[in-house]
Design a protein around this motif. Structure first.
Motif, PDB file in Angstrom:
ATOM      1  N   ASP A 169      80.525 -84.213  54.951  1.00 15.50           N
ATOM      2  CA  ASP A 169      81.645 -83.289  54.758  1.00 15.50           C
ATOM      3  C   ASP A 169      81.238 -82.057  53.949  1.00 15.50           C
ATOM      4  O   ASP A 169      82.063 -81.182  53.682  1.00 15.50           O
ATOM      5  N   ARG A 170      79.959 -81.981  53.567  1.00 15.17           N
ATOM      6  CA  ARG A 170      79.495 -80.885  52.709  1.00 15.17           C
ATOM      7  C   ARG A 170      78.672 -79.900  53.538  1.00 15.17           C
ATOM      8  O   ARG A 170      77.587 -80.233  54.018  1.00 15.17           O
ATOM      9  N   LYS A 171      79.211 -78.685  53.714  1.00 13.17           N
ATOM     10  CA  LYS A 171      78.513 -77.667  54.509  1.00 13.17           C
ATOM     11  C   LYS A 171      77.479 -76.968  53.625  1.00 13.17           C
ATOM     12  O   LYS A 171      77.797 -76.439  52.568  1.00 13.17           O
ATOM     13  N   ILE A 172      76.244 -76.963  54.098  1.00 15.58           N
ATOM     14  CA  ILE A 172      75.145 -76.371  53.336  1.00 15.58           C
ATOM     15  C   ILE A 172      74.842 -74.957  53.806  1.00 15.58           C
ATOM     16  O   ILE A 172      74.576 -74.065  52.998  1.00 15.58           O
ATOM     17  N   ILE A 173      74.879 -74.735  55.120  1.00 14.79           N
ATOM     18  CA  ILE A 173      74.645 -73.409  55.703  1.00 14.79           C
ATOM     19  C   ILE A 173      75.913 -72.995  56.433  1.00 14.79           C
ATOM     20  O   ILE A 173      76.427 -73.743  57.268  1.00 14.79           O
ATOM     21  N   ASN A 174      76.399 -71.787  56.132  1.00 12.59           N
ATOM     22  CA  ASN A 174      77.714 -71.366  56.612  1.00 12.59           C
ATOM     23  C   ASN A 174      77.622 -70.063  57.412  1.00 12.59           C
ATOM     24  O   ASN A 174      77.443 -68.985  56.844  1.00 12.59           O
ATOM     25  N   ASP A 175      77.690 -70.179  58.733  1.00 14.00           N
ATOM     26  CA  ASP A 175      77.821 -69.030  59.641  1.00 14.00           C
ATOM     27  C   ASP A 175      76.740 -67.973  59.391  1.00 14.00           C
ATOM     28  O   ASP A 175      77.028 -66.787  59.198  1.00 14.00           O
ATOM     29  N   VAL A 176      75.497 -68.404  59.437  1.00 14.11           N
ATOM     30  CA  VAL A 176      74.381 -67.483  59.197  1.00 14.11           C
ATOM     31  C   VAL A 176      73.959 -66.810  60.504  1.00 14.11           C
ATOM     32  O   VAL A 176      73.846 -67.456  61.547  1.00 14.11           O
ATOM     33  N   ASN A 177      73.711 -65.515  60.429  1.00 14.84           N
ATOM     34  CA  ASN A 177      73.193 -64.728  61.547  1.00 14.84           C
ATOM     35  C   ASN A 177      71.984 -63.927  61.057  1.00 14.84           C
ATOM     36  O   ASN A 177      72.053 -63.295  59.997  1.00 14.84           O
ATOM     37  N   LEU A 178      70.891 -63.989  61.814  1.00 14.17           N
ATOM     38  CA  LEU A 178      69.726 -63.183  61.446  1.00 14.17           C
ATOM     39  C   LEU A 178      68.900 -62.856  62.681  1.00 14.17           C
ATOM     40  O   LEU A 178      68.961 -63.568  63.692  1.00 14.17           O
ATOM     41  N   THR A 179      68.134 -61.770  62.585  1.00 14.04           N
ATOM     42  CA  THR A 179      67.240 -61.360  63.667  1.00 14.04           C
ATOM     43  C   THR A 179      65.861 -61.062  63.110  1.00 14.04           C
ATOM     44  O   THR A 179      65.715 -60.688  61.934  1.00 14.04           O
ATOM     45  N   VAL A 180      64.858 -61.228  63.962  1.00 17.51           N
ATOM     46  CA  VAL A 180      63.480 -60.906  63.618  1.00 17.51           C
ATOM     47  C   VAL A 180      62.876 -60.144  64.797  1.00 17.51           C
ATOM     48  O   VAL A 180      63.022 -60.567  65.946  1.00 17.51           O
ATOM     49  N   ARG A 181      62.207 -59.044  64.506  1.00 20.37           N
ATOM     50  CA  ARG A 181      61.588 -58.242  65.564  1.00 20.37           C
ATOM     51  C   ARG A 181      60.073 -58.451  65.597  1.00 20.37           C
ATOM     52  O   ARG A 181      59.482 -58.916  64.613  1.00 20.37           O
ATOM     53  N   GLN A 182      59.469 -58.108  66.711  1.00 22.28           N
ATOM     54  CA  GLN A 182      58.015 -58.190  66.825  1.00 22.28           C
ATOM     55  C   GLN A 182      57.369 -57.284  65.775  1.00 22.28           C
ATOM     56  O   GLN A 182      57.791 -56.145  65.573  1.00 22.28           O
ATOM     57  N   SER A 217      73.093 -66.708  49.313  1.00 19.19           N
ATOM     58  CA  SER A 217      73.730 -67.324  48.155  1.00 19.19           C
ATOM     59  C   SER A 217      74.714 -68.373  48.659  1.00 19.19           C
ATOM     60  O   SER A 217      75.530 -68.089  49.542  1.00 19.19           O
ATOM     61  N   GLU A 218      74.579 -69.589  48.125  1.00 21.35           N
ATOM     62  CA  GLU A 218      75.477 -70.693  48.473  1.00 21.35           C
ATOM     63  C   GLU A 218      75.604 -70.874  49.983  1.00 21.35           C
ATOM     64  O   GLU A 218      76.695 -71.062  50.524  1.00 21.35           O
ATOM     65  N   GLY A 219      74.469 -70.804  50.678  1.00 21.51           N
ATOM     66  CA  GLY A 219      74.431 -71.098  52.104  1.00 21.51           C
ATOM     67  C   GLY A 219      74.883 -69.985  53.013  1.00 21.51           C
ATOM     68  O   GLY A 219      74.970 -70.173  54.231  1.00 21.51           O
TER      69      GLY A 219
END
Length: 507
Positions: free
Chosen positions: A276-289, A482-484
């Motif tokens: 019931d404990r969310k550690i990562i919350n709605d993360v979005n990221l991109t990485v380019r060549q 911060s905080e997931g």
């Protein structure tokens, strides 16, 4: 005459094929903090193992004088008996025993074979108060963080009536607040007349607390600096450590950034044990060549949990979200799938998760991609040797041969072996979690050069680091966690330590 607690005179220690210490001399005054610095492999930890009896008398040459008397320590117990206590970089605590049980393990309070638990608890409370730890003596070690565990180790040393405390990279795994608390504790011990030998690669910490600094290079003493009477700069220390001036801590790189190679969308992760404990919350990221993307944040912010959950779902449960590679969705459901899809992860804990320490460089280097050196499931050993020798030269791994056990390598060279293992999988995206933790400035520069070369070859790099100068010096773009959650994103040109910390605090 100065009041000297320790003299190590012409200490020489040889291992098969290598002279680890060559006539090393060390002199420590009573009630001082004496820093011992040098590159990985310079001999710092070896010298302290000689002092503490890990390498017993007879396995080295030279003399140890402690409080004016010649000492011939046969084991750790004999050095602890006279008040010399060493705290190793890898903490020696038992997770599922209490704080009190750990502090007095091997030094039990009681008589006639019976432990006096009342006395044990009372003494533990006294010791915890001395190190500023407010936990209950009954708290299990597994339930406290690394910073507090380090304080338990120091309390354990105090229980042994320590006069000379040796700390090997005590702040390597600590955040800034825990590091500051520990250093303040050493200053408090100094007031009480306890001497300390501090091994550290964090030169700012050394400059802050040390009264004297001894520099080792290639197993020999270069110089000892009296901080009270001589001007000390980080540049001077670095020159002594690496034998040359390091004018630029971060190698220059011509940045040619291409299209988006890797993307994570709406990523959620729950705790592996507490669903019931969310550690990562709605993360979005991109990485380019060709891009180095830094992820900054405090310990516990969710950085490692994020990348481990992405890399073959190595962490967490009820994971949801999407991962795209070159615009196509990929399903990295396990580590093998991640490797097949060109994603590699260099863990922050090289000794526990990155290497098989008892095995040699050759096997460690090829372990993640045996198909590359196999024919019909049979390893071609000649091909393996050729490939590993090529990696050794490219990454400048210092070793007697590729058959040398990795446990006998310095921290910096162990880290290069971990890198070689994952580079051998020919990844398109390389995630680096604290890649320079616990290694010296010279080895760091070599790691940075490797990162830049990978980016130049068009790889996408994700770099996690707790050192803000490293994030700022190496990254083209920076996410703050911060905080997931991702709480900020900025380019290198607009990023500052202050701006990053504002995103860390303003959740």
């Amino acid at each position: 005459m100065e009041d000297i607690i320790l003299e190590m005179i012409n200490i020489t220690k040889t291992f098969p094929g290598v002279k680890a210490l060559n006539n090393v001399n060390l002199r420590v005054k009573k009630g001082e903090i004496h820093a011992l610095v040098g590159e990985n492999g310079a001999g710092k930890s070896t010298l302290m193992k000689v002092l503490s009896g890990v390498y017993p008398h007879g396995t080295y040459t030279g003399d140890i004088r402690y409080n004016g008397e010649l000492c011939e320590f046969k084991d750790i117990k004999s050095s602890e008996k006279v008040g010399i206590v060493i705290i190793h970089q890898e903490l020696a605590l038992i997770p599922y025993l209490s704080i009190a049980e750990n502090i007095f393990l091997g030094n039990e309070q009681g008589k006639n074979g019976l432990i006096d638990w009342h006395a044990t608890t009372a003494h533990t409370q006294e010791l915890l108060a001395k190190v500023g730890l407010k936990e209950s003596p009954q708290t299990l070690i597994t339930n406290i963080g690394v910073g507090k565990q380090q304080l338990v180790e120091i309390a354990k040393a105090l229980a042994k009536k320590v006069q000379l405390l040796i700390l090997d990279e005590p702040t390597a795994a600590l955040n800034e607040d825990d590091s500051a608390n520990l250093l303040n504790l050493l200053l408090e011990f100094k007031k009480q007349g306890i001497s300390s030998i501090l091994i550290s690669h964090k030169l700012n910490e050394v400059s802050k607390v040390a009264d004297s600094i001894t520099i080792l290079r290639d197993g020999a003493t270069i110089e000892t600096i009296d901080v009270q009477t001589e001007p000390v700069t980080e540049d001077r220390i670095i020159k002594g450590m690496v034998g040359r001036e390091l004018t630029d801590r971060f190698p220059k790189r011509d940045v040619v950034i291409g299209d988006v190679i890797f993307e994570v969308k709406n990523w959620d992760v729950y705790h592996p044990l507490h669903g019931d404990r969310k550690i990562i919350n709605d993360v979005n990221l991109t990485v380019r060549q060709g891009e180095v993307v830094g992820i900054a944040g405090l310990m516990g912010s969710g950085r490692t949990e994020l990348v481990m959950s992405i890399f073959g779902r190595s962490y967490g449960q009820k994971i949801s979200g999407h991962v795209y590679k070159n615009g196509q969705e990929v399903h990295l459901t396990d580590v093998s799938k991640a490797i097949e899809n060109g994603v590699a992860y260099v863990t922050e804990d090289r000794k526990q998760y990155g290497l098989i320490l008892i095995d040699d460089i050759k096997r460690n280097s090829t372990l993640a991609n045996l198909n590359k050196i196999s024919n019909r499931y049979i390893i071609d050993e000649n091909k393996e040797i050729v490939e590993v020798e090529k990696s050794r030269r490219q990454l400048n791994i210092k070793c007697s041969s590729i058959l040398q056990p990795t446990v006998n390598l310095s921290g910096g060279n162990q880290q290069k072996v971990v890198l070689s293992k994952w580079i051998f999988t020919e990844p398109d995206v390389l995630i680096l979690d604290e890649p320079t933790r616990g290694i010296d400035v010279g080895a760091k520069y070599e790691i940075y050069t490797i990162i830049n070369n990978l980016a130049k070859a068009g790889k996408g790099i994700v770099l996690i680091s707790s050192e803000l100068p490293e994030i700022l010096g190496m990254s083209d773009r920076i996410y703050v966690m911060s905080e997931g959650r991702i709480t900020g994103e900025m380019s290198q040109s607009e990023a500052t330590q202050e701006k990053i910390m504002r995103h860390v605090i303003n959740r």
